[in-house]
Every structure is written in structure tokens, then in C-alpha cells.
Design a protein around this motif. Structure first.
Motif, PDB file in Angstrom:
ATOM      1  N   LEU A 146      -4.335  -1.399  -1.394  1.00 16.06           N
ATOM      2  CA  LEU A 146      -5.071  -0.198  -0.982  1.00 16.06           C
ATOM      3  C   LEU A 146      -6.207  -0.626  -0.063  1.00 16.06           C
ATOM      4  N   TYR A 147      -6.238  -0.046   1.119  1.00 12.92           N
ATOM      5  CA  TYR A 147      -7.263  -0.404   2.106  1.00 12.92           C
ATOM      6  C   TYR A 147      -8.122   0.829   2.375  1.00 12.92           C
ATOM      7  N   LEU A 148      -9.423   0.683   2.122  1.00 11.42           N
ATOM      8  CA  LEU A 148     -10.355   1.783   2.358  1.00 11.42           C
ATOM      9  C   LEU A 148     -10.831   1.686   3.804  1.00 11.42           C
ATOM     10  N   ARG A 149     -10.285   2.573   4.642  1.00 15.35           N
ATOM     11  CA  ARG A 149     -10.636   2.540   6.067  1.00 15.35           C
ATOM     12  C   ARG A 149     -11.716   3.593   6.294  1.00 15.35           C
ATOM     13  N   HIS A 150     -12.890   3.130   6.681  1.00 10.25           N
ATOM     14  CA  HIS A 150     -14.034   4.059   6.737  1.00 10.25           C
ATOM     15  C   HIS A 150     -13.937   5.053   7.884  1.00 10.25           C
ATOM     16  N   HIS A 151     -13.186   4.679   8.922  1.00  6.30           N
ATOM     17  CA  HIS A 151     -13.004   5.612  10.049  1.00  6.30           C
ATOM     18  C   HIS A 151     -11.528   5.630  10.377  1.00  6.30           C
ATOM     19  N   SER A 152     -11.009   6.826  10.581  1.00  6.70           N
ATOM     20  CA  SER A 152      -9.586   6.946  10.875  1.00  6.70           C
ATOM     21  C   SER A 152      -9.283   6.332  12.228  1.00  6.70           C
ATOM     22  N   ARG A 153      -8.056   5.866  12.416  1.00  3.36           N
ATOM     23  CA  ARG A 153      -7.658   5.305  13.717  1.00  3.36           C
ATOM     24  C   ARG A 153      -7.510   6.405  14.754  1.00  3.36           C
ATOM     25  N   THR A 154      -7.250   7.624  14.299  1.00  5.69           N
ATOM     26  CA  THR A 154      -7.088   8.716  15.273  1.00  5.69           C
ATOM     27  C   THR A 154      -8.447   9.351  15.519  1.00  5.69           C
ATOM     28  N   SER A 155      -8.775   9.507  16.778  1.00  5.27           N
ATOM     29  CA  SER A 155     -10.137   9.935  17.150  1.00  5.27           C
ATOM     30  C   SER A 155     -10.442  11.356  16.672  1.00  5.27           C
ATOM     31  N   ASN A 156      -9.384  12.213  16.563  1.00  4.04           N
ATOM     32  CA  ASN A 156      -9.657  13.612  16.207  1.00  4.04           C
ATOM     33  C   ASN A 156      -9.935  13.791  14.713  1.00  4.04           C
ATOM     34  N   SER A 157      -9.819  12.711  13.946  1.00  2.13           N
ATOM     35  CA  SER A 157      -9.994  12.849  12.496  1.00  2.13           C
ATOM     36  C   SER A 157     -11.301  12.201  12.060  1.00  2.13           C
ATOM     37  N   THR A 158     -12.115  12.963  11.369  1.00  2.00           N
ATOM     38  CA  THR A 158     -13.345  12.366  10.837  1.00  2.00           C
ATOM     39  C   THR A 158     -13.131  12.085   9.373  1.00  2.00           C
ATOM     40  N   GLY A 159     -13.915  11.205   8.843  1.00  2.00           N
ATOM     41  CA  GLY A 159     -13.816  10.915   7.415  1.00  2.00           C
ATOM     42  C   GLY A 159     -12.969   9.692   7.163  1.00  2.00           C
ATOM     43  N   ALA A 160     -13.225   9.114   6.001  1.00  2.00           N
ATOM     44  CA  ALA A 160     -12.526   7.886   5.621  1.00  2.00           C
ATOM     45  C   ALA A 160     -11.147   8.224   5.074  1.00  2.00           C
ATOM     46  N   GLU A 161     -10.333   7.171   4.921  1.00  2.00           N
ATOM     47  CA  GLU A 161      -9.016   7.349   4.323  1.00  2.00           C
ATOM     48  C   GLU A 161      -8.629   6.070   3.590  1.00  2.00           C
ATOM     49  N   VAL A 162      -7.730   6.210   2.619  1.00  2.00           N
ATOM     50  CA  VAL A 162      -7.209   5.034   1.919  1.00  2.00           C
ATOM     51  C   VAL A 162      -5.778   4.840   2.399  1.00  2.00           C
ATOM     52  N   VAL A 163      -5.497   3.653   2.932  1.00  2.00           N
ATOM     53  CA  VAL A 163      -4.155   3.361   3.433  1.00  2.00           C
ATOM     54  C   VAL A 163      -3.448   2.496   2.387  1.00  2.00           C
ATOM     55  N   LEU A 164      -2.237   2.901   2.011  1.00  2.00           N
ATOM     56  CA  LEU A 164      -1.467   2.153   1.013  1.00  2.00           C
ATOM     57  C   LEU A 164      -0.366   1.355   1.689  1.00  2.00           C
ATOM     58  N   TYR A 165      -0.358   0.050   1.406  1.00  2.00           N
ATOM     59  CA  TYR A 165       0.713  -0.825   1.888  1.00  2.00           C
ATOM     60  C   TYR A 165       1.557  -1.205   0.680  1.00  2.00           C
ATOM     61  N   HIS A 166       2.864  -0.996   0.792  1.00  2.00           N
ATOM     62  CA  HIS A 166       3.764  -1.344  -0.319  1.00  2.00           C
ATOM     63  C   HIS A 166       4.188  -2.798  -0.167  1.00  2.00           C
ATOM     64  N   LEU A 167       3.946  -3.591  -1.212  1.00  2.00           N
ATOM     65  CA  LEU A 167       4.250  -5.021  -1.153  1.00  2.00           C
ATOM     66  C   LEU A 167       5.422  -5.319  -2.093  1.00  2.00           C
ATOM     67  N   PRO A 168       6.658  -5.403  -1.540  1.00  2.00           N
ATOM     68  CA  PRO A 168       7.801  -5.681  -2.416  1.00  2.00           C
ATOM     69  C   PRO A 168       7.903  -7.175  -2.733  1.00  2.00           C
ATOM     70  N   ARG A 169       8.667  -7.518  -3.764  1.00  2.00           N
ATOM     71  CA  ARG A 169       8.874  -8.920  -4.121  1.00  2.00           C
ATOM     72  C   ARG A 169       9.608  -9.635  -2.997  1.00  2.00           C
ATOM     73  N   GLU A 170      10.548  -8.923  -2.372  1.00  2.00           N
ATOM     74  CA  GLU A 170      11.276  -9.481  -1.226  1.00  2.00           C
ATOM     75  C   GLU A 170      11.177  -8.501  -0.072  1.00  2.00           C
ATOM     76  N   GLY A 171      11.174  -9.039   1.141  1.00  2.35           N
ATOM     77  CA  GLY A 171      11.067  -8.163   2.310  1.00  2.35           C
ATOM     78  C   GLY A 171       9.625  -8.022   2.748  1.00  2.35           C
ATOM     79  N   SER A 172       9.430  -7.258   3.833  1.00  4.17           N
ATOM     80  CA  SER A 172       8.085  -7.202   4.422  1.00  4.17           C
ATOM     81  C   SER A 172       7.255  -6.071   3.824  1.00  4.17           C
ATOM     82  N   CYS A 173       5.947  -6.244   3.946  1.00 12.05           N
ATOM     83  CA  CYS A 173       4.990  -5.249   3.437  1.00 12.05           C
ATOM     84  C   CYS A 173       4.893  -4.115   4.457  1.00 12.05           C
ATOM     85  N   LYS A 174       4.986  -2.868   3.996  1.00 12.53           N
ATOM     86  CA  LYS A 174       4.973  -1.727   4.926  1.00 12.53           C
ATOM     87  C   LYS A 174       3.888  -0.733   4.534  1.00 12.53           C
ATOM     88  N   LYS A 175       3.301  -0.140   5.570  1.00 14.30           N
ATOM     89  CA  LYS A 175       2.326   0.932   5.342  1.00 14.30           C
ATOM     90  C   LYS A 175       3.113   2.189   4.972  1.00 14.30           C
TER      91      LYS A 175
END
Length: 704
Positions: free
Chosen positions: A272-301
Motif C-alpha cells: 500500500l503506497y500513500l501518495r500525497h498528490h495524485s498523478r493526474t493534475s485534475n484530482s486533488t487529495g491524496a490516494e492509496v495505491v495498492l500493488y498486488h505482489l504474487p508469489r510468482e510473476g510481476s507485481c501489478k498496480k
């Protein structure tokens, strides 16, 4: 709060924002308390009055000596234990956990400031870090000498950031230049290096539930390298990059561990990544980005949780819900990644499930001997700057000396989430949901919250969908066991019956029988609800239990709706069963056609005639049984004793008289004499008949 060396904040969770920039550790360790209590308490209560607090601190917290200049406090996230270390251990160490109610107390030699202290899983070996170069060990095994032994890190010029126990005898040192995986040999008082890996490390984080250590690497710190540990092996999982809000202006550490958390949600590991500013300029406010980390394979947002506000935040995970605390407003919100969100092709964007609310106000009991504690408990300062948050559900107030687990309360959710379908989706994922779900079902059938039939149908379908999933899993398991395939698959486990499995007996006992007994609703609505539940069971191909049909029949009979009953039976809306046939037989006195309907049903069930008789007798339907036997012409060969036994058990003298007279007449017709032969073993019944009706009532032989 005492330091676990992984940098400023594995204990300050994602932005222990609640603790301000590093204030949690520093201020508490120095014994400075964050903020006063009055204002926070007032606001917390205000939040509570604004309607249902759905989060609460546990009722039985762990109480420890608060942090001060001579007492350092540490938390071990694997064993969920708090260590209070006085004077480097010389004047005592007290270890307390939420699970273990008996604290462990001991003393150890003061060999300098303790940086980190943790027990192995099972509390058999203690590890203490006092320097940047080595970790000391002490066995807590009965009859083992209390001698310390030391392990220095293998990498030259490396500094130990911290360590994690991954089992009762395996430990990982994390240094700024990599990780070293050791096996501890307590009998030999030494360690054996199993594996090491060189990698530049800024900070680390450990998730004990999944045995994964996450390392922050590269200059910016946003490339994360996970390692997985299991029974003596260390596996490197695929590394991944956290997208920072904008291109960093300078090449310095840009991803702080206070903005990262690791937790298992619905059985899967997420970063869980607490991003204090959204990457999109039109959005204000923080967001929590979840990355799924499987035992095998790559980690995906995979998910983005929109907070729609800025400020200091902290994260917990409780009952598979992501809880985000906001210090400025002293409120929290919850997110459920299983609920539908807005899918943009790669990630699902979620809004919070319920409006922001404060954690339920909490009273700290007054300390001191019983004679003094008559004073009122002290309100706890919620969302205090001295709070430190650990994963998944721990909140520690170092300044007050309390450790709580955070809990979700489901009752208040019912009044905050008015869409019944969404409410069911939410409740069915929660651990302790059964009684709340049954209470919601009762509410939606009663005034003033009576729902429409379409809403009721939706709720029934959601419940039966879960019920069917469990039945299918149980069936598959039974099949595998019966065919002997389970031996080739030792990992096969019986499906766990969670509280989300609401079966027919639950619905009957807690909802439907109570609902029909109340007789509040119009009978048409009552019957429609019962038939809706039966329709839903049929839709999911779940065999309907006879007691539900009986409830329908009783309701129809109560309202004299015999024509409807006849139609339901004629068109097989009510499925055939022996108990149902018996119920119909008992209705014969108020609805004569029920007798034939019942016999037709028993014949359709291909029930053997003698079995039908047994069923009727067991239900004390003695006359019905006799009529049935006469109807099929078998009354000359039946056992008189069996019928007389049943008539006597019914404790109805006139019934006994009728049955006794029938068999006397049969004897007269077949043998020319009404009395019973010795072979029929009816002597006790003849004696009983004489006692009750007198000898003169016995039938006299008729001669022609």
C-alpha cells in the motif's frame, strides 16, 4: 516510541502520519506527550454523535510502562509484543502481547543502548541489537545457561538496519548493503549463514503473515525488492517500481517508508503506497495505491483508494478492509477492494464505503490501587500525535502506555449503508457477520423498514449464492475423500464454513418463522416472501428443506387459503416429501381433500405401503393410517397390536375405542369371533379396554 531500526518508521506505518514527521518515535522516547486531551476528546465524541462509529479500540488493551527517559518501548510486529526496557535491561524488561496474557519479565546486563529487541517465534530465543555491527542472542530454553552469544554481520563496512525472525530458529539481518539469512543453533550458541544477497538498502519492511521482507533500493528509494522466506529457504521475488507523484527535482530519497505498508487482504499480499498528490493534475487529495505482489510473476498496480483530502494519514488493515486514519479531522474511512469500483482498464478506483467517522470514544481506566480507582476513567486522546500504527491492526500510544487492536463494528454500518444489496456485499465479506445479516433480513421484513419484494429477492440471492458456493465446495471435498484421491493430495482441506454461509435452518429459525409468527404483515406479503426465498433456493439448485414448505402450508391454512394450497401442490410448487405428506394428512379434518393429496404425494415418492403406514403411525395419525390401509385393501392382514400400541400412545380414549372396535369387527368377520387370538399378543390392550370401558363394552360373538 522506541526505535526498531528500519529507518524512521516501520512502526509509524504509512505515514504514521498520526505521529507527524518522526515525532512518534522521538517524542515518545523522550517522554514528551503529543497534544492535550480535552479538545480531541470533544471532537471524537462529536464524531460519535454524528452517527454510528464503525471503528473501535479493543476492550482489553495491553498496558505497559509509558515511554520516558529511562524506559524505552519497542514493538515486535511478528509476535505482536511490546517490550518495555528499563535502563538498557539492567532494571528489568517486561514483554506483553495481545494474545499472551502472562507477561514475560527478566533482567539483562546493560551493555549499551538497545536499538531493537525481539523474541523468536515461540519466545525461545531473544535477539537484541545494541550496535550497528552485531546482534546479541540469549536462550530462554529451560535448563539452558543464560549466556549471551553474538553474531556480527558478514558484510564489511555494512550497518545493520534491523532484523526479523522468520521462524523459531531463523533470522534475517537487514543491512544497508543487503540481507543475511541465518539459522540460529541455540544448543551451540552460534549462528550458521544460510544465504546472503548484496543490494543497496535505504529501509526495509516485514510482513510476518506472508514472511516477506521488502527492501527499498536505488537513490530515489522507489524500486522495491521483495524476498520470501520459508523453512530455511530465501526466494527473491520480482522487483517493481512505485510510481512517484511527479518527477523528483533532485536525486535524493523520495519514497519514505512512512508512506508504504504491507498487508494481506483477502488472502493476497499487497503493498500500500500513500501518495500525497495524485498523478493526474485534475484530482486533488491524496490516494492509496495498492500493488498486488504474487508469489510468482510481476507485481501489478491493481487498486486506487481515493481519500479526497490532504494531510497526515495512517493506515491499518482490519477484517480485509483498508482503514485510513486522518489526523487533522480526527476521523477514519474504510475501503473494501471486493466491492465494485470504477475500472479504467488496468486499475479499479474505489471511494470509501462509509462516510468518515471517528474511532469510538475510549475511556482509559484510572490507574492505582483499587481503593484509589473510584475516580472516573480518563478519556483517551484519539488520533494523538504520539499514536504509532503497525500492520495490520495495531495502534500504540507510547505516551499513555497502551497497545490496542483496531476493530470494525458491523451494527452501525447497517444504518450508514442504505443500499441493501451493497450492504449485503459488504457484510458477507466480514468475519463476524452472521447475526448482523440475520438481523438485517428481519428488519427488511418488518415495519418501518419493510423492503420491496425485489430488494428482498436480491438479498436472498446474495445469501444463497454464498450458501451454494459452500455446498459445492463441501460436495467436491466429500467426493475426493470418498474416491480416495485425498491420499494423493495431502494439502486438501475441508472447506471452512465461514459466518457468511447462512443456511436454511438459520433463515428459518432467526428470520422466517419469527416473521410469520408476528403476523404483522399482510398475509399475501408473508406468502410472497416465503415463496421468494424458496424461488431463490431453487434458482441456485439447493434442495429446499421440508420445514420451509411446512411454514408455507401453515401460513396458507391460517388464512384459509386452501385453493392456493391446492394449486401449489397440484403444480408442484411445493416439492414432495414424507414430512410434508404427513402434515397434509393432519389437515384432513379442516380440509378433506388434503387426505388424498397426501396419499398421492406418498405414492409419487414411491413409498412402500407399509412404510407409509409407519410414517403415519409415527405421527400419531392412527385413523389416517387405517383408512390408507383400507383404501389399498390390506386391512385384513395388518397387525392389530401395532395399531393398538399407537392408539394407546396417542392418549385419546375414544380413538383407542374406535381402533379396538375395528379389530373386534375384523376378527368377527374373519373368524366368527371378536376376541383376539394369543398369537396377536393383545392381552394388555384387552385389559386396558376393560379398565376404561368395562367388560360389558367388549363385543359379543354373533351367531347366525
Amino acid at each position: 516510541m522506541g526505535r526498531d531500526p528500519p529507518g524512521p518508521a516501520e512502526d509509524e506505518a504509512p505515514g504514521a502520519a498520526a505521529a507527524g514527521a518522526g515525532a512518534g518515535a522521538g517524542a515518545a522516547a523522550a517522554g514528551r506527550e503529543g497534544g492535550g486531551g480535552e479538545e480531541g476528546e470533544g471532537r471524537a465524541r462529536g464524531g460519535a454523535e454524528a452517527g454510528g462509529c464503525y471503528l473501535a479500540l479493543c476492550a482489553r488493551p495491553v498496558h505497559f510502562e509509558k515511554a520516558n527517559p529511562v524506559n524505552c518501548v519497542f514493538f515486535d510486529e511478528a509476535n505482536k509484543q511490546v517490550f518495555a526496557v528499563r535502563s538498557g535491561g539492567a532494571t528489568g524488561v517486561v514483554v506483553k502481547g495481545l494474545e499472551d496474557r502472562n507477561p514475560i519479565s527478566f533482567r539483562m546486563e546493560d551493555k549499551g543502548e538497545v536499538k531493537c529487541i525481539k523474541f523468536s517465534l515461540g519466545n525461545k530465543i531473544l535477539a537484541v541489537q545494541r550496535t550497528l555491527k552485531s546482534v546479541d542472542f540469549l536462550n530462554f530454553i529451560p535448563d539452558s545457561p543464560q549466556l549471551e552469544y553474538t553474531q556480527e554481520c558478514k558484510t564489511k563496512n555494512a550497518n545493520i538496519l534491523g532484523f526479523c525472525w522468520t521462524s523459531s530458529t531463523e533470522i534475517v539481518f537487514i543491512t544497508d548493503q543487503g540481507i543475511e539469512f541465518y539459522q540460529v543453533l541455540p544448543e551451540k550458541r552460534s549462528l550458521k549463514l544460510l544465504k546472503n544477497q548484496s543490494i543497496n538498502v535505504n529501509w526495509y519492511m516485514y510482513c510476518p503473515e506472508s514472511s516477506v521482507i521488502l527492501l527499498s533500493t536505488t537513490v530515489l528509494g522507489n524500486v522495491l525488492q521483495p524476498f520470501y522466506f520459508k523453512s530455511g529457504t530465501m526466494s527473491k521475488l520480482s522487483k517493481f517500481e512505485i510510481e512517484l507523484p511527479a518527477a523528483p527535482k533532485s536525486s535524493k530519497l523520495s519514497l519514505s517508508e512512512r508512506d508504504i505498508a504491507m498487508a494481506t487482504i483477502y488472502g493476497q499480499l499487497y503493498i500500500l503506497y500513500l501518495r500525497h498528490h495524485s498523478r493526474t493534475s485534475n484530482s486533488t487529495g491524496a490516494e492509496v495505491v495498492l500493488y498486488h505482489l504474487p508469489r510468482e510473476g510481476s507485481c501489478k498496480k491493481t487498486h486506487i483508494l481515493k481519500l479526497n483530502r490532504t494531510g497526515k494519514f495512517a493506515l491499518n488493515v482490519v477484517d480485509n478492509l483498508v482503514v485510513v486514519h486522518h489526523q487533522d479531522t480526527e476521523t477514519s474511512v474504510i475501503f473494501d477492494i471486493k466491492l465494485k469500483g470504477e475500472f479504467d482498464g488496468s486499475t479499479t478506483i474505489h471511494q470509501f464505503v462509509l462516510p468518515p467517522r471517528s474511532i469510538q470514544p475510549y475511556q482509559i481506566p484510572a490507574a492505582g490501587p483499587a481503593s484509589v480507582t473510584s475516580q472516573a476513567p480518563v478519556p483517551c486522546k484519539l488520533y494523538s500525535s504520539s499514536w504509532i500504527v503497525f500492520q495490520p491492526d495495531i495502534i500504540i500510544s507510547a505516551s499513555e502506555g497502551y497497545l490496542w487492536s483496531l476493530q470494525v463494528k458491523l451494527e452501525p454500518v447497517v444504518n450508514l449503508l442504505l443500499d441493501k444489496g451493497k450492504l449485503m456485499d459488504f457484510l458477507l465479506q466480514r468475519k463476524e457477520c452472521k447475526m448482523v445479516i440475520l438481523s438485517v433480513c428481519s428488519q427488511m421484513l418488518s415495519e418501518p423498514e419493510r423492503g420491496s419484494l425485489s430488494v428482498i429477492a436480491t438479498v436472498f440471492d446474495k445469501l444463497n449464492h454464498e450458501y451454494k458456493k459452500y455446498l459445492e465446495a463441501e460436495q467436491s471435498y466429500t467426493m475426493v475423500v470418498e474416491t480416495g484421491l485425498s491420499r494423493s493430495n495431502p494439502l486438501l482441506k475441508r472447506p471452512v464454513r465461514t459466518q457468511a454461509v447462512i443456511d436454511q435452518s438459520d433463515m428459518y429459525t432467526h428470520v422466517l418463522s419469527v416473521f410469520t409468527e408476528k403476523k404483522e404483515a399482510p398475509h399475501k406479503f408473508t406468502i410472497a416472501v416465503l415463496m421468494e426465498y424458496i424461488r431463490s433456493l431453487n434458482q441456485f439448485q439447493i434442495a429446499v428443506q421440508h420445514y420451509l414448505y411446512e411454514l408455507v402450508i401453515k401460513t396458507l391454512v391460517q388464512h384459509n387459503l386452501f385453493y392456493m394450497l391446492h394449486q401449489f401442490l397440484q403444480y408442484h410448487v411445493l416439492s414432495d416429501s414424507k414430512p410434508l405428506a404427513c402434515l397434509l394428512l393432519s389437515l384432513e379434518s379442516i380440509y378433506p381433500p388434503a387426505h388424498q393429496l397426501s396419499l398421492d404425494m406418498l405414492k409419487r415418492l414411491s413409498t412402500a405401503n407399509d412404510e407409509i403406514v409407519e410414517v403415519l403411525l409415527s405421527k400419531h395419525q392412527v385413523l389416517a393410517a387405517l383408512r390408507f390401509i383400507r383404501g389399498i385393501g390390506g386391512h385384513d392382514s395388518i397387525s392389530a397390536r401395532k395399531f393398538l400400541d399407537a392408539a394407546k400412545q396417542a392418549e385419546d380414549e375414544m380413538l383407542f375405542y374406535t381402533i379396538f372396535r375395528f379389530f373386534e369387527q375384523r376378527n368377527q368377520r374373519l373368524r366368527g369371533n371378536p376376541s383376539f387370538t394369543p398369537g396377536e399378543h393383545c392381552e394388555e390392550h384387552v385389559t386396558f379396554f376393560k379398565q376404561v370401558f368395562g367388560e360389558h363394552a367388549l363385543m359379543k360373538p354373533t351367531t347366525f
